[in-house]
Each structure stands twice: as C-alpha cells, then as structure tokens.
Design an enzyme around this catalytic site. Structure first.
Site, short mmCIF file in Angstrom:
data_model
loop_
_atom_site.label_atom_id
_atom_site.label_comp_id
_atom_site.label_asym_id
_atom_site.label_seq_id
_atom_site.Cartn_x
_atom_site.Cartn_y
_atom_site.Cartn_z
N CYS A 128 -57.99 16.44 -12.48
CA CYS A 128 -57.90 15.67 -11.22
C CYS A 128 -57.12 16.42 -10.12
O CYS A 128 -57.56 16.49 -8.97
CB CYS A 128 -57.27 14.31 -11.49
N HIS B 72 -53.28 10.86 -6.48
CA HIS B 72 -52.36 11.98 -6.59
C HIS B 72 -52.12 12.60 -5.21
O HIS B 72 -53.05 12.73 -4.41
CB HIS B 72 -52.93 13.08 -7.48
O1 L14 Z 1 -56.78 17.11 -17.94
O2 L14 Z 1 -51.81 12.29 -17.63
O3 L14 Z 1 -58.12 15.64 -17.20
O4 L14 Z 1 -52.32 12.17 -15.54
C1 L14 Z 1 -55.92 14.18 -16.43
C2 L14 Z 1 -54.86 13.13 -16.38
C3 L14 Z 1 -54.70 15.32 -18.30
C4 L14 Z 1 -53.61 14.27 -18.19
C5 L14 Z 1 -57.02 15.95 -17.64
C6 L14 Z 1 -52.49 12.63 -16.67
C7 L14 Z 1 -56.00 14.85 -17.75
C8 L14 Z 1 -53.55 13.68 -16.82
#
Ligand code: L14
Length: 338
Positions: free
Chosen positions: A131, A244
C-alpha cells in the site's frame, strides 16, 4: 463483448469487502462472481451485485469446479503461495495483494498508472504492490520521467486499517479504555496504538529494518525499473483509522524547479495536487473513500543540487489494495490482455 468470470479470494476480510464495493462501482463485463474464503466463512451468504452469493470454501476441488478468468486475491501470503498456482493451472490470471509473489522475477508488480506495460510479461500471476509503495509510485513516476531519480527517503504515517479489523479495534477499543482510565491489552499491535506512535510495521529483519521498510525499498526499484535508485525508509504506525500519509524526500539527476514539479504532478493520471494555499494540503480524512493519490506540501530541497519534499496521501484499502488490483483487471479487460 466478451464476459468474464471473476473470483474474489479472501472475500470476507477487510480488503475482500472493499473488493466487492469497488467491483460494484466498476460494473466490469462479468458473467459470474465466485467468492472464496476459508472454512470459517464458507457457507455464509453475501449480498453482492443484487444477488445472494454463498461463500465457497477455498479447496483445490472447489477451485477446479469453477471456471475462473481473473482471481483477485487478498487472503494472506500463505494462502497465495498455496492457491495462486492452483488458479493459474486452471486457466485464471491471479492478481495477488499479498507480499508473497511481489519480488519474484517472473511476476510483474504493477500500478496501472505507472507501469501497465509490465502486465504483458505475466505468467499467470500479477502482484499488487504494498500500500505505501503504490501511492508513492503514482507521485514519483512522472518526476522520474522528467528529472531522473537518484535517491528517495520515505517516512510513513500509516493507518491501523492496514492491519485489518483487529488493528482497527486496537485503536477504537484502546482509545475508549484510555479515556475511561482503564488498561487495554492490544490484540494486533505489539504495543498500544491509542494515543501512541509505533515505528514498527510488519516484522523486524536482521539488519534492524522492518519488512515494511524493506518492501518499500525493493518494490520501488522494481516498479520504477531502475535498481540504481537509492531508497531508504522508516515506516510508522499512527493512530489514524484509514489512509496512509508519507513524507517523501527525493533527489533528482537533473535540475528542477517548483513550478516544473507542480506542473509535472498535475499531469499525472490518478494524482491530485492539493497545494494552493497555506491550509491546502492532503489529509487522510480527505483521501478516504477515493481512488486518487493526493500530493501537497511541494517544496524544493535546497540541501541537494536538485530535489524536493512531498507529502503523499491515499486510501490504503482502496488505492493501496482493492482498487489498484481491480484497476489491473479493468486494464487487462479494456486492452484485450485477457
Ligand atoms: O505488504 O500492517 O501488503 O499495515 C500491507 C499492510 C503488510 C502489512 C502488505 C500493515 C501489508 C501492512
């Protein structure tokens, strides 16, 4: 027009739900939707596209029993490792949201506004980037094409929704307990996130970085197609429910001006510049519910020969996950790539 069968794997999770919402908005040319999930959710009936859909248990036999053209996966790395190849053997293209396949050299890692050409060399699996990486790419690609990029420094401010429903509850329940003067033991995060900030996302690696930081570093080079770009990152969880934010410091290879940067960013599809007056800057509340990436606080960094600072915000569950994957499917359908 040709019609497709689409499977959603991990249909009952947070990103799975968002897949269903985004698919409802898009109305792709689809004959059948099949919703797959683990045994725990199998049999549940989900109202989707005006029809009840019974959730199918994710087993090899059940995959073989359905003809699927595109499978949208968000069921965790282990499930992707095991079941993506099963779908591919049965003739589907898998668009996977986990980190399982992203750095596999035989798997394209795609943001449709940035590197759609990479879709062409897939071998059945296409990976959806992390993300935080996705939103940075939408802002950085046009600047890379115009000025060339030497080095990037990321500092992220990531919402709890990235950690799913349990992460969400750690913030909401933790805040309630905090206000009431009670103890709350977090269920998802290692430390309280309510009234706190944790410089820790995903697991720690031997070098002291977290895996989230490593993902941003490696995925950036793969998507921008340039392993010589220097990238470093600090990824931080903040007590925000959704979307985010990130501070992006970037050093260019050729001279830039603020006007040139703003104009270049304004020309990028999927990117909205919010940088006009002293109070006009992107925030997570404003980005939530949208597929666009927002950029503001555009400032020249005069500590280097050529560079700038950017503030980049996007809905991590939409553009950072579900919408990006659905956009890949949409691109493939529209361009006859499937
Ligand atoms: O790699 O905890 O797609 O916010 C995305 C969300 C890893 C953890 C990924 C989190 C995830 C992340």
């Amino acid at each position: 027009m040709k019609k497709y069968n689409i499977a959603v794997v991990g249909a009952t999770g947070m990103v799975g739900n968002k897949f269903l919402e985004v698919l409802t908005e898009k109305q792709l040319p689809v004959d059948n939707y099949y919703l797959f999930a683990s045994a725990k959710s199998a049999g549940k009936v989900v109202d989707f596209m005006g029809k009840p859909h019974t959730v199918i248990e994710l087993t090899e036999d059940n995959v073989k029993a359905h003809k699927v053209d595109i499978a949208l996966f968000s069921a965790g790395g282990g499930t992707s490792a095991k079941f993506a190849p099963v779908f591919v053997r049965n003739g589907a293209v898998v668009i996977d949201n986990s980190s399982q396949w992203r750095m596999d050299p035989s798997v394209p890692l795609v943001v449709p506004e940035v590197n759609p050409q990479d879709i062409d060399w897939h071998n059945g699996i296409i990976a959806n980037p992390n993300c935080s990486t996705i939103q940075a790419m939408v802002a950085l690609r046009p600047l890379q094409l115009k000025y060339g990029i030497k080095r990037i420094v990321y500092s992220t401010y990531q919402a709890v929704s990235g950690a799913g429903v349990a992460g969400y509850n750690d913030l909401l329940d933790g805040l309630k307990a905090f206000v009431a003067g009670q103890e709350y033991a977090p269920k998802k995060f290692p430390l309280p996130i309510a009234n706190n900030v944790l410089p820790h996302i995903d697991v720690f690696l031997d070098n002291g970085y977290t895996k989230e930081e490593e993902k941003m570093i490696k995925e950036t080079k793969k998507i921008l197609g340039d392993s010589s770009i220097k990238v470093t990152a600090t990824t931080v969880r903040v007590p925000v429910l959704n979307s985010h934010s990130e501070s992006v410091n970037v050093e260019f290879l050729s001279p830039c001006t603020r006007e040139g940067i703003v104009e270049t960013l304004r020309g990028q599809k999927g990117l909205v510049v919010v940088d006009d007056a002293s109070n006009a800057y992107p925030t997570p509340m404003q980005a939530t519910g949208h597929d666009e990436v927002y950029v503001g606080r555009i400032r020249i960094d005069d500590t280097v020969d050529s560079g700038c600072n950017l503030w980049v915000v996007a809905d991590n569950i939409r553009k950072g996950a579900a919408s990006n994957a659905v956009q890949i499917a949409e691109y493939m359908i529209e361009h006859g790539k499937i």
